[in-house]
Design an enzyme around this catalytic site. Structure first.
Site, PDB file in Angstrom:
ATOM      1  N   HIS A   1      -1.705  10.001   6.269  1.00 39.85           N
ATOM      2  CA  HIS A   1      -1.814   9.201   5.109  1.00 39.85           C
ATOM      3  C   HIS A   1      -0.610   9.703   3.858  1.00 39.85           C
ATOM      4  O   HIS A   1       0.054   8.599   3.450  1.00 39.85           O
ATOM      5  CB  HIS A   1      -3.058   9.166   4.457  1.00 39.85           C
ATOM      6  CG  HIS A   1      -3.111   7.829   3.533  1.00 39.85           C
ATOM      7  ND1 HIS A   1      -3.199   6.497   3.818  1.00 39.85           N
ATOM      8  CD2 HIS A   1      -3.114   7.868   1.891  1.00 39.85           C
ATOM      9  CE1 HIS A   1      -3.367   5.829   2.480  1.00 39.85           C
ATOM     10  NE2 HIS A   1      -3.178   6.637   1.578  1.00 39.85           N
TER      11      HIS A   1
ATOM     12  N   ASP B   1      -0.128   2.775  -9.161  1.00 43.84           N
ATOM     13  CA  ASP B   1       1.261   2.824  -8.782  1.00 43.84           C
ATOM     14  C   ASP B   1       2.489   2.212  -9.573  1.00 43.84           C
ATOM     15  O   ASP B   1       3.653   2.889  -9.775  1.00 43.84           O
ATOM     16  CB  ASP B   1       1.398   2.618  -7.110  1.00 43.84           C
ATOM     17  CG  ASP B   1       0.914   3.591  -6.431  1.00 43.84           C
ATOM     18  OD1 ASP B   1       0.717   4.639  -6.835  1.00 43.84           O
ATOM     19  OD2 ASP B   1       0.515   3.189  -5.317  1.00 43.84           O
TER      20      ASP B   1
ATOM     21  N   HIS C   1      -5.621  -0.110   2.312  1.00 41.12           N
ATOM     22  CA  HIS C   1      -6.893   0.339   2.158  1.00 41.12           C
ATOM     23  C   HIS C   1      -8.123  -0.127   3.226  1.00 41.12           C
ATOM     24  O   HIS C   1      -9.039  -0.551   3.174  1.00 41.12           O
ATOM     25  CB  HIS C   1      -7.483   0.057   0.775  1.00 41.12           C
ATOM     26  CG  HIS C   1      -7.840   1.178  -0.111  1.00 41.12           C
ATOM     27  ND1 HIS C   1      -9.033   1.210  -0.815  1.00 41.12           N
ATOM     28  CD2 HIS C   1      -7.343   2.312  -0.239  1.00 41.12           C
ATOM     29  CE1 HIS C   1      -9.138   2.420  -1.475  1.00 41.12           C
ATOM     30  NE2 HIS C   1      -8.030   3.090  -0.841  1.00 41.12           N
ATOM     31  N   ASN C   2      -7.390  -0.022   4.447  1.00 42.26           N
ATOM     32  CA  ASN C   2      -8.095  -0.422   5.475  1.00 42.26           C
ATOM     33  C   ASN C   2      -9.400   0.246   6.008  1.00 42.26           C
ATOM     34  O   ASN C   2     -10.497  -0.535   5.929  1.00 42.26           O
ATOM     35  CB  ASN C   2      -7.260  -0.562   6.727  1.00 42.26           C
ATOM     36  CG  ASN C   2      -5.653  -0.941   6.586  1.00 42.26           C
ATOM     37  OD1 ASN C   2      -5.738  -1.966   5.603  1.00 42.26           O
ATOM     38  ND2 ASN C   2      -4.763  -0.617   7.392  1.00 42.26           N
ATOM     39  N   HIS C   3      -9.400   1.520   6.159  1.00 45.57           N
ATOM     40  CA  HIS C   3     -10.426   2.174   6.828  1.00 45.57           C
ATOM     41  C   HIS C   3     -11.588   2.167   5.312  1.00 45.57           C
ATOM     42  O   HIS C   3     -12.756   1.769   5.766  1.00 45.57           O
ATOM     43  CB  HIS C   3     -10.020   3.650   6.901  1.00 45.57           C
ATOM     44  CG  HIS C   3      -9.496   3.973   8.124  1.00 45.57           C
ATOM     45  ND1 HIS C   3      -8.171   3.072   8.306  1.00 45.57           N
ATOM     46  CD2 HIS C   3      -9.761   4.324   9.178  1.00 45.57           C
ATOM     47  CE1 HIS C   3      -8.038   3.570   9.449  1.00 45.57           C
ATOM     48  NE2 HIS C   3      -8.783   4.456  10.040  1.00 45.57           N
TER      49      HIS C   3
ATOM     50  N   ASN D   1       7.005  -2.823   2.490  1.00 41.57           N
ATOM     51  CA  ASN D   1       6.368  -2.997   3.843  1.00 41.57           C
ATOM     52  C   ASN D   1       5.079  -2.211   3.708  1.00 41.57           C
ATOM     53  O   ASN D   1       4.909  -1.132   3.236  1.00 41.57           O
ATOM     54  CB  ASN D   1       7.197  -2.846   4.979  1.00 41.57           C
ATOM     55  CG  ASN D   1       7.619  -1.306   4.959  1.00 41.57           C
ATOM     56  OD1 ASN D   1       7.040  -0.361   4.451  1.00 41.57           O
ATOM     57  ND2 ASN D   1       8.933  -1.004   5.455  1.00 41.57           N
TER      58      ASN D   1
ATOM     59  N   LYS E   1       5.265  -2.516  -5.061  1.00 42.21           N
ATOM     60  CA  LYS E   1       4.951  -1.752  -3.937  1.00 42.21           C
ATOM     61  C   LYS E   1       3.529  -2.474  -3.105  1.00 42.21           C
ATOM     62  O   LYS E   1       2.815  -3.065  -3.875  1.00 42.21           O
ATOM     63  CB  LYS E   1       4.512  -0.304  -4.063  1.00 42.21           C
ATOM     64  CG  LYS E   1       4.115   0.726  -2.926  1.00 42.21           C
ATOM     65  CD  LYS E   1       3.855   2.091  -3.433  1.00 42.21           C
ATOM     66  CE  LYS E   1       3.679   3.033  -2.352  1.00 42.21           C
ATOM     67  NZ  LYS E   1       3.336   4.459  -2.690  1.00 42.21           N
TER      68      LYS E   1
ATOM     69  N   SER F   1     -11.753  10.144  -6.993  1.00 42.89           N
ATOM     70  CA  SER F   1     -12.159   9.312  -7.962  1.00 42.89           C
ATOM     71  C   SER F   1     -10.971   8.465  -8.860  1.00 42.89           C
ATOM     72  O   SER F   1      -9.952   8.929  -8.858  1.00 42.89           O
ATOM     73  CB  SER F   1     -12.669  10.195  -9.403  1.00 42.89           C
ATOM     74  OG  SER F   1     -14.007  10.919  -8.633  1.00 42.89           O
TER      75      SER F   1
ATOM     76  N   TYR G   1       3.077  11.236   6.588  1.00 41.52           N
ATOM     77  CA  TYR G   1       3.991  10.312   7.352  1.00 41.52           C
ATOM     78  C   TYR G   1       4.397  11.107   8.494  1.00 41.52           C
ATOM     79  O   TYR G   1       5.473  10.928   9.112  1.00 41.52           O
ATOM     80  CB  TYR G   1       5.050   9.573   6.326  1.00 41.52           C
ATOM     81  CG  TYR G   1       4.665   8.871   5.629  1.00 41.52           C
ATOM     82  CD1 TYR G   1       4.388   7.542   5.685  1.00 41.52           C
ATOM     83  CD2 TYR G   1       4.299   9.157   4.013  1.00 41.52           C
ATOM     84  CE1 TYR G   1       4.100   6.517   4.716  1.00 41.52           C
ATOM     85  CE2 TYR G   1       3.886   8.401   3.093  1.00 41.52           C
ATOM     86  CZ  TYR G   1       3.825   7.025   3.180  1.00 41.52           C
ATOM     87  OH  TYR G   1       3.111   6.276   2.544  1.00 41.52           O
TER      88      TYR G   1
ATOM     89  N   SER H   1       0.188   2.638   7.674  1.00 41.12           N
ATOM     90  CA  SER H   1      -1.237   2.884   7.905  1.00 41.12           C
ATOM     91  C   SER H   1      -1.426   2.926   9.456  1.00 41.12           C
ATOM     92  O   SER H   1      -1.247   2.108  10.294  1.00 41.12           O
ATOM     93  CB  SER H   1      -2.037   1.922   7.470  1.00 41.12           C
ATOM     94  OG  SER H   1      -3.447   1.802   7.729  1.00 41.12           O
TER      95      SER H   1
END
Length: 726
Positions: free
Chosen positions: A44, A112, A90-92, A488, A86, A308, A47, A528
């Site tokens: 993550h 960001d 936040h899939n998992h 992307n 951007k 956090s 890369y 991801s």
């Protein structure tokens, strides 16, 4: 403490990676140091599987101020205005805890953007869930949508666009991609590069808790049957605190106090401190006993790895601490000097005057592994022949079946949960080809779109990568925007599988080709990987967020028919490609076959003439032809406007199914006044662009000549099918 193989594995590291760490340190790391390495060396943050290939993507054009490598990309839209944007995944976290996973995804991407000095003006999202019959889908969908709405609505940023899709490949690994867009003065962009020695390193925002520890590492591994046990690694968000942090940071940014600023996102205090120091060629020394904690007896390990939310790390110019503290005190936020920059090129972590970790910055950043993983080319599938012979539905029934399918039915039941109009600058919102947000108090705007291309990429990723860039281009063109650049989010399965790695490589190659030809560079993004459970990987799903510029608010188009008696044209040639289409999937239940071909010359030429038509006020409405083909585009133009149409297929060899449901690329539908028809045709013929005249608008009925059992379909009946809820 001896570092065992089990501890190494729990930190998401391979044995050879641990050996490399020990070699870089000339000793074995302690547990805190191992935790810091695990945070910075995971997929993550580093890369390590994708970096080699991401370098192929174009990142510059005449509008780009800042490309990849910062918190967000920055483009110049004139008059000293800059757009900062951007997209991230936040899939998992969203699969494990859908509300907080989605909410903190929104919070993180907003930070960001505003960490670079931009006030956020829009949010978008791309959501992919499992099959609607899957027992988890409903609760995951409800949780994610509530989380996105809850965070965005509370902080007061409009969620203006996005997509919600369903497919069984996401049954055990949903995708939640969030995009944020902000507006800044291009003369006041803030960066994360540290400068100067003995400068104050300041912690601001919320207190640190134990939520989110190992979150980045969790996002860099496949799920298994024990995924529910990872709930403690999901962060907890507070949009009201984020609003305070946003305002405090923007207030501090009005003067010259800040040298650099970085969001504490993935890997928290670890990644923010390492990235700032590395970019500046400096070291950093932190006194961890000074870190504001909301829980008792937190260890240095927990402080460094906590994720956090609503926290920032700032490096200040000399003598600016007192005034900066007043600002954060006013907004009721923590402000603590927790360290200083050094000339050691090391990350030195102290706790109660004892050095707990001492790591060369380069070992955590530039010395992280970069893998040239084995990959396998995807074989292009043969085109299916005589698909029409298998149809046992009438043309009319096929339309109704597609309109009520999960992916094509109206999604306003999702978007109505988002505040799309807060801040009063939203001109076009969800349901349009692109959203349009006005630059506050100015006569110009930006167009925004989010698109994905999973089935095309799964079939043949090289073409799929091209297609999704072109789809973003067309959506921006369709509203009268000049496409500027993209962000992307590349969502793929396990890169250690050569077939999955091949999908990633070839998708990037396809994207590169389209981006270069269209002068549509990538300025930010996210990768991801490891999206799967028990070796079942998701479809390869590149998500593209596109940004375009509208220089004149009087030159905006949308896809709603405007009046009766107008002429309807299809711009671009139709070949009747049915493989990998909505029609093939929903009507024929066929999964194989190649995606439609991409002709970049036609894409560019067709798009540029549509853009020219809009600027010259020659069109009433424009809609790009994509998922569902010409027929679905026409129906959307009718149902959104309440104006009907009478349509006839042009005379050529294609039958009505191929012509109206084919998903050939590079096409648009335009509505024009009859008095403009000759001028439009003249311009099209001069540019050698193919077009078909297919009909005209009428009062309130939709009609395809000769092809319906019921000659006329009332728009209310169509809408009833389209608004079918899932």
């Amino acid at each position: 403490m001896k570092i065992s193989d089990n501890i190494i594995e729990k930190h998401g590291l391979k044995k050879d990676e641990f050996q490399k760490i020990s070699k870089l340190l000339n000793r074995e790391p302690n547990l805190l140091e191992l935790g810091v390495f695990s945070a910075m060396w995971n997929e993550h943050c580093s890369y390590k599987s994708s970096k080699l290939h991401l370098k192929k993507l174009p990142t510059k054009n005449e509008y780009v101020i800042q490309g990849p490598g910062e918190n967000a990309g920055v483009i110049d839209i004139g008059d000293n205005d800059a757009i900062v944007f951007k997209i991230e995944s936040h899939n998992h976290p969203s699969f494990i805890e859908p509300y907080q996973g989605a909410a903190t995804g929104v919070g993180g991407i907003l930070r960001d953007v505003f960490t670079m000095g931009a006030r956020p003006i829009a949010l978008l999202n791309s959501l992919h869930f499992g099959d609607i019959t899957n027992k988890k889908t409903k609760s995951l969908l409800n949780g994610v949508v509530s989380g996105i709405g809850g965070y965005g609505n509370c902080i007061g940023i409009p969620t203006v666009g996005g997509e919600t899709k369903f497919h069984k490949s996401y049954n055990e690994n949903i995708l939640v991609n969030a995009m944020a867009v902000g507006h800044a003065d291009k003369r006041k962009i803030f960066y994360s590069k540290a400068r100067g020695v003995n400068k104050s390193v300041v912690y601001v925002g919320s207190k640190t808790g134990r939520d989110g520890i190992h979150g980045a590492s969790m996002a860099s591994a496949e799920f298994d049957e024990k995924s529910e046990e990872k709930k403690p690694t999901v962060q907890v968000g507070d949009p009201f605190t984020e609003k305070l942090l946003l305002e405090a940071c923007l207030e501090l940014m009005k003067d010259d106090s800040i040298i650099s600023i970085q969001d504490m996102g993935a890997a928290g205090l670890t990644s923010s401190s390492v990235e700032m120091a590395f970019k500046g060629g400096l070291g950093m020394e932190l006194d961890l006993e000074k870190v504001p904690c909301r829980e008792k007896n937190m260890t240095p390990y927990e402080m460094m790895l906590s994720e956090s939310q609503e926290r920032m790390l700032i490096i200040l110019n000399d003598g600016k601490e007192a005034n900066a503290k007043k600002i954060f005190d006013k907004w009721d936020l923590d402000f603590v000097v927790i360290g200083k920059t050094t000339n050691t090129n090391k990350l030195t972590l102290k706790y109660n005057d004892k050095v707990e970790a001492d790591i060369p910055i380069e070992a955590l950043s530039s010395k992280a592994p970069i893998y040239d993983r084995k990959w396998k080319k995807t074989k292009k599938q043969n085109k299916k022949r005589d698909l029409i012979k298998t149809i046992n539905l009438s043309f009319r029934d096929a339309i109704f079946k597609i309109l009520k399918s999960p992916n094509q039915s109206n999604k306003s039941w999702v978007t109505k949960q988002y505040d799309q109009l807060v801040m009063n600058d939203t001109l076009l919102r969800s349901g349009s080809d692109s959203a349009i947000v006005r630059i506050h108090n100015k006569e110009k705007a930006i167009a925004l779109t989010v698109d994905s291309s999973a089935n095309y990429c799964n079939s043949y990723p090289l073409t799929g990568g091209k297609q999704i860039v072109c789809e973003s281009w067309r959506n921006l063109i369709s509203v009268g925007a000049k496409p500027i650049s993209i962000t992307n989010c590349l969502n793929f399965g396990n890169p250690e599988n050569p077939e999955i790695m091949g999908q990633l490589v070839e998708t990037i190659d396809g994207m590169r080709e389209a981006c270069e030809y269209l002068n549509f560079p990538v300025v930010s993004g996210n990768v991801s990987l490891y999206n799967g459970t028990n070796k079942k990987n998701i479809f390869p799903t590149p998500v593209i967020g596109g940004v375009g510029l509208i220089e004149n608010l009087n030159k905006i188009s949308d896809h709603k028919f405007k009046k009766t008696g107008s002429k309807i044209l299809v711009i671009g040639k139709t070949f009747g490609h049915l493989d990998q289409t909505v029609f093939s999937n929903e009507i024929l239940s066929l999964k194989n076959g190649p995606p439609p071909e991409i002709n970049l010359i036609n894409e560019k030429n067709n798009g540029e003439i549509i853009y020219d038509f809009i600027k010259k006020n020659l069109v009433n409405a424009v809609h790009d032809v994509s998922s569902g083909g010409i027929i679905l585009a026409l129906l959307e133009m009718s149902m959104h406007s309440g104006i009907g149409a009478k349509i006839a297929k042009p005379k050529h060899s294609l039958n009505q199914f191929e012509y109206f449901f084919g998903e050939d690329q590079g096409r648009y539908i335009i509505e024009i006044d009859e008095q403009n028809l000759n001028k439009v045709e003249e311009l099209l013929e001069k540019s050698s662009i193919h077009y078909d005249k297919i009909g005209h608008t009428q009062i309130d009925e939709f009609q395809i000549e000769k092809d319906f059992r019921e000659k006329i379909i009332d728009l209310n009946k169509l809408n009833n099918k389209w608004y079918n809820n899932y």
